[in-house]
Design a protein around this motif. Structure first.
Motif, PDB file in Angstrom:
ATOM      1  N   GLU A 204       0.831  -1.207   0.000  1.00  0.00           N
ATOM      2  CA  GLU A 204       0.000   0.000   0.000  1.00  0.00           C
ATOM      3  C   GLU A 204       0.868   1.261   0.000  1.00  0.00           C
TER       4      GLU A 204
ATOM      5  N   GLU B 131       2.333   1.680  -3.478  1.00  0.00           N
ATOM      6  CA  GLU B 131       1.317   2.158  -4.424  1.00  0.00           C
ATOM      7  C   GLU B 131       1.062   3.655  -4.227  1.00  0.00           C
ATOM      8  N   TYR B 132       0.955   4.077  -2.971  1.00  0.00           N
ATOM      9  CA  TYR B 132       0.731   5.487  -2.657  1.00  0.00           C
ATOM     10  C   TYR B 132       1.897   6.331  -3.161  1.00  0.00           C
TER      11      TYR B 132
ATOM     12  N   GLU C 154       2.020   6.956  -6.812  1.00  0.00           N
ATOM     13  CA  GLU C 154       1.113   8.022  -7.247  1.00  0.00           C
ATOM     14  C   GLU C 154       1.732   9.399  -7.050  1.00  0.00           C
TER      15      GLU C 154
END
Length: 147
Positions: free
Chosen positions: A88, A91-92, A95
């Motif tokens: 997670e 992924e963050y 971005e």
């Protein structure tokens, strides 16, 4: 307050505001609880303005990464906790900084960046990117800081 007065001290949680220099080191104040600490010259200390994050092309100053997080979150705290799972966090961060070097930026670095951003926000330190007149400074990655 500029990031050149904010410190990360190895072995101590959170961030510290540089208060004054002493003969044998300096005095810092925790941004978490306001407690003052005296730190010797031998301690592993990093100034946030000197930290950079590895990307595939270059090193991006931490203040620019904080600015990208601020833009993504509309000036609010991060939508993810620094205690989230590794995937997670990655992924963050992808971005925020799509071209970060996944081989050289570890999940522990991403955790620190997210935690530091939220601490700075809690202390109303939100001006991350100054004018272009800033002189270039030597850079250190968040992962090098641990060594």
């Amino acid at each position: 307050m500029a990031l050149d007065k904010i410190l990360s001290i190895g072995g101590k949680p959170g961030l510290y505001k540089l208060l004054t220099q002493t003969r044998g080191g300096f005095v810092g104040e925790s941004l978490l609880d306001g407690k003052r600490v005296t730190v010797g010259l031998r301690s592993n200390v990093s100034v946030l303005s000197e930290i950079a994050i590895y990307t595939l092309e270059e090193e991006v100053p931490l203040k620019e990464v904080f600015q990208k997080i601020k833009e993504k979150e509309d000036g609010k705290k991060t939508s993810i906790s620094h205690k989230a799972e590794k995937i997670e966090l990655e992924e963050y961060f992808f971005e925020v900084l799509p071209n970060y070097d996944e081989d050289r930026v570890y999940a522990s670095d991403i955790k620190k960046i997210i935690q530091w951003y939220n601490i700075l926000l809690d202390n109303n330190i939100t001006e991350f990117v100054e004018d272009e007149k800033d002189a270039e400074q030597p850079t250190v990655s968040a992962s090098e800081e641990e060594e």
